[in-house]
Design an enzyme around this catalytic site. Structure first.
Site, PDB file in Angstrom:
ATOM      1  N   HIS A   1      -1.197  -1.104   6.485  1.00  0.00           N
ATOM      2  CA  HIS A   1      -1.959  -1.924   7.421  1.00  0.00           C
ATOM      3  C   HIS A   1      -3.239  -2.378   6.735  1.00  0.00           C
ATOM      4  O   HIS A   1      -4.314  -2.381   7.352  1.00  0.00           O
ATOM      5  CB  HIS A   1      -2.278  -1.146   8.707  1.00  0.00           C
ATOM      6  CG  HIS A   1      -1.091  -0.884   9.568  1.00  0.00           C
ATOM      7  ND1 HIS A   1      -0.918  -1.461  10.802  1.00  0.00           N
ATOM      8  CD2 HIS A   1       0.012  -0.133   9.353  1.00  0.00           C
ATOM      9  CE1 HIS A   1       0.236  -1.050  11.329  1.00  0.00           C
ATOM     10  NE2 HIS A   1       0.812  -0.238  10.482  1.00  0.00           N
TER      11      HIS A   1
ATOM     12  N   HIS B   1       2.002  -7.475  12.716  1.00  0.00           N
ATOM     13  CA  HIS B   1       2.168  -6.110  12.272  1.00  0.00           C
ATOM     14  C   HIS B   1       1.451  -5.937  10.925  1.00  0.00           C
ATOM     15  O   HIS B   1       0.295  -5.529  10.909  1.00  0.00           O
ATOM     16  CB  HIS B   1       3.666  -5.803  12.208  1.00  0.00           C
ATOM     17  CG  HIS B   1       3.997  -4.369  11.983  1.00  0.00           C
ATOM     18  ND1 HIS B   1       5.194  -3.803  12.335  1.00  0.00           N
ATOM     19  CD2 HIS B   1       3.293  -3.373  11.427  1.00  0.00           C
ATOM     20  CE1 HIS B   1       5.198  -2.530  12.011  1.00  0.00           C
ATOM     21  NE2 HIS B   1       4.058  -2.244  11.464  1.00  0.00           N
TER      22      HIS B   1
ATOM     23  N   SER C   1       9.035   9.006   7.978  1.00  0.00           N
ATOM     24  CA  SER C   1       8.231   7.926   8.548  1.00  0.00           C
ATOM     25  C   SER C   1       8.994   7.200   9.645  1.00  0.00           C
ATOM     26  O   SER C   1      10.198   6.973   9.522  1.00  0.00           O
ATOM     27  CB  SER C   1       7.871   6.930   7.447  1.00  0.00           C
ATOM     28  OG  SER C   1       7.430   5.716   8.012  1.00  0.00           O
TER      29      SER C   1
ATOM     30  N   TYR D   1       2.720 -12.579 -21.438  1.00  0.00           N
ATOM     31  CA  TYR D   1       1.613 -11.732 -21.010  1.00  0.00           C
ATOM     32  C   TYR D   1       2.014 -10.281 -21.224  1.00  0.00           C
ATOM     33  O   TYR D   1       3.162  -9.927 -20.996  1.00  0.00           O
ATOM     34  CB  TYR D   1       1.310 -11.971 -19.529  1.00  0.00           C
ATOM     35  CG  TYR D   1       0.199 -11.119 -18.972  1.00  0.00           C
ATOM     36  CD1 TYR D   1      -1.108 -11.572 -18.937  1.00  0.00           C
ATOM     37  CD2 TYR D   1       0.474  -9.840 -18.478  1.00  0.00           C
ATOM     38  CE1 TYR D   1      -2.125 -10.786 -18.418  1.00  0.00           C
ATOM     39  CE2 TYR D   1      -0.541  -9.042 -17.969  1.00  0.00           C
ATOM     40  CZ  TYR D   1      -1.843  -9.526 -17.947  1.00  0.00           C
ATOM     41  OH  TYR D   1      -2.839  -8.730 -17.439  1.00  0.00           O
TER      42      TYR D   1
ATOM     43  N   ASP E   1       0.401 -15.181 -10.491  1.00  0.00           N
ATOM     44  CA  ASP E   1       0.795 -14.172 -11.484  1.00  0.00           C
ATOM     45  C   ASP E   1       1.809 -13.185 -10.912  1.00  0.00           C
ATOM     46  O   ASP E   1       2.509 -12.503 -11.672  1.00  0.00           O
ATOM     47  CB  ASP E   1      -0.435 -13.403 -11.984  1.00  0.00           C
ATOM     48  CG  ASP E   1      -1.220 -14.178 -13.049  1.00  0.00           C
ATOM     49  OD1 ASP E   1      -0.652 -15.095 -13.664  1.00  0.00           O
ATOM     50  OD2 ASP E   1      -2.404 -13.850 -13.262  1.00  0.00           O
TER      51      ASP E   1
END
Lengths: 236, 236, 236, 236
Positions: free
Chosen positions: D96, D168, D73, D226, D119
């Site tokens: 994106h 961006h 990449s 949780y 959270d």
């Protein structure tokens, strides 16, 4: 009886689901058999995934159930009023599709901002006035039909094949149940586009009249040249 | 004839549906065979689920149907004008995708607010001026092409591979029918992002020019380093 | 034990996913067996695609786990408070569905702008006040239940079968776990419609009271005529 | 080599598609093998539907390709900078996604308006400053990492597991590639909720600090309650 029309009406109702116009039991489509004057309509409050074509209810103009094990849609009387007023209609649909409802709740017409709109609706998509308390109390569904007719006024209903009822939502129609659904889907889509256009440019005006004329006439009327012609010269 | 191009054009048209760019018969994609100068385009007003590759219509630059049982898209002349003006184009698409249309109806360019935009469009995505009544009356589809060309002006059309026509919607293009669709999808997505950015920050300005330059040059031109190179050193 | 209720609660939890109300482990549905006073609820933080009906946790009103290998949802105490306060409830759901949360975070009631709303909610969908720091520190989940009860006040909870907790999100309920989910989905949809209506017309007021009355009474109470009647004359 | 990590990274990349975070080749996920210091990352510009696990590229901290037939990449250097700076990170993702990008383009932090946000993110999700022209010219991807690190400043990166780069889009991270994607999806969802909240109530403030503290501590740290605990007492 009217098995073929029942199938058409059933298919058109299911198309509302496929196109994302309704959730749960919201919305209803009807069709009319002009020879007998009978209306075929979705039953009230039955889940779409339990419906079959033979569940469609057949009623006459006086709301008598001619065939069917279910009560007809609670909006049936509105449909009947429109069929009585406009002989060119053979299908009617009511939905609570979200973009159209936003304009109905805001009490605003959907302005004619571009060619997407003009390809189907000749001018703004109007919103009715409020029904009065008395109109609601005495004959709610009948008067809903009446206020639509009042708003269409002297226009040809096929040139504006859908309208918003104030604080309620869209009714649309066409030359068949499936065309009625088609117009309901387009109405919701042009409402979506108009919403975003108004947010980008709150002072936006309707598109130039000559552009609206051009696009409407490109698809409708004797000089249409969009689409194909069938063997009889009729546009399809 | 041109069976391979017909398949490409057909696939690109179906991609419009898959990507959610069109409903019903809205939108059309064409491709050109530069050797013969023939254009392959979707027929007008035929449902996408009834289309086959062999239904694509072949026309010459004078709009004569060279092959095909259907009339070509009513926007064909716009496509032809663009192919005539820009030799680098081999595919063109027109849609009514909702986010791009919102800018077209608002009469606003899509500002270049970030790298998503700059990866594909070098600068703002412009919106044409209004066509005049006379332009619409005399040669609507031809003049739609003309006003796009007027708006692209002296820019390289491949640096801004899409544009909005005022009150109408996007046209996009590329080196193939599928690349044209690719650019149409990206244009709608950056329009969506720009819409929400403008709502969050109405005073927002275009991203810094050096950032826009960097991202465009990272993917395009001789110093590109995004993506892979094929055996001939061409970026893929 | 309570296998049939576990299945109902499991199905209702999965329905949250199908209807797009939750992502990941967000959201939880419970049901109550009024005979034993036991509550069946989704376990905390377990992925939906790993859940089975038998994974549902059974707890009593004191939060003791009566059956189940997982801890119950961290919101269990809120559910219990509501079951204790309102005997008519047999299902409760909590989600973070995006449109409802937008109103919860804005600290605004969802206004009653149209018939879609009025078919299910009799009046605005309120938003609670902020919990105090002390309420959060001492018994967060219990006090979340308490502030919902404080907000419902002297209304019948079945007339407004959902409410937003400030800066948090919606709780909804019904006569069964699946009806609770149904109300949660409707609440999110009417929040979506209200959001767009407010954007179109920031000065919009609630729909006329007689229209709200009409639609609510068309579906609820002794004069209801929407939907079908079962053999016992009860509306279905 | 690192076949198991390649599979994890591949799966996490595909999850971006499934969750609707990316279209085309947009976005990339990496993972790191801390023992060897090698980074496994999606190749640049290859279509998701052509990718396989074995196509993942392996690079070292100096950007040397250790294994793989594709270039990594174009954002690889940004990932490496973050892995170098933060030893607790084992997965990084860049997308994106549209709602997060809207805030990145507006240059605004995503405010902490509710419990959905709290959270996962302890406080606002910041947006970096503009990179300077020089930073972009000399080492764009490296400096993108640097400006993220500058913005995280003295915070624990795991308490705000995602950040927007100005003009961006989002970078997010976690203790594994799949957790990084999880945080990217949550970041986009809370950005969506924040967008609509700000539209409803432009004066809205962050939720009360004690509520944000409560929700974050309910899921994270030594007093978390949780979710479930595994056999080693670690929360899962």
């Amino acid at each position: 009886m009217l098995e073929s029309l029942k199938k058409e009406v059933y298919d058109a109702n299911m198309e509302l689901v496929t196109k994302g116009m309704v959730i749960y039991t919201w919305g209803n489509v009807s069709g009319i058999d002009r020879k007998t004057g009978l209306v075929v309509i979705k039953p009230s409050g039955v889940d779409y995934d339990e419906l079959t074509a033979s569940d469609m209810t057949v009623v006459d103009f006086d709301m008598n159930i001619i065939e069917g094990r279910y009560r007809p849609s609670s909006d049936t009387k509105t449909h009947i009023r429109l069929y009585q007023a406009y002989k060119s209609l053979a299908g009617i649909v009511h939905t609570h599709s979200a973009w159209a409802v936003a304009f109905a709740q805001a009490g605003m017409a959907v302005p004619a901002l571009g060619t997407t709109h003009a390809d189907y609706f000749y001018g703004e998509i109007p919103c009715t006035r409020d029904l009065t308390g008395e109109e609601i109390e005495t004959d709610y569904e009948g008067n809903t039909g009446a206020v639509i007719i009042e708003t269409v006024a002297d226009k040809d209903p096929m040139e504006v094949p859908g309208i918003n009822v104030k604080n309620h939502g869209p009714f649309a129609w066409g030359k068949s149940p499936s065309e009625a659904v088609y117009h309901a889907v387009v109405m919701d889509k042009v409402a979506e586009m108009a919403y975003h256009t108004l947010a980008l440019n709150p002072q936006v005006k309707n598109a130039p009249q000559y552009l609206l004329d051009k696009h409407y006439s490109r698809k409708h009327g004797s000089n249409a040249y969009y689409g194909q012609e069938n063997e009889k010269g009729r546009r399809i």
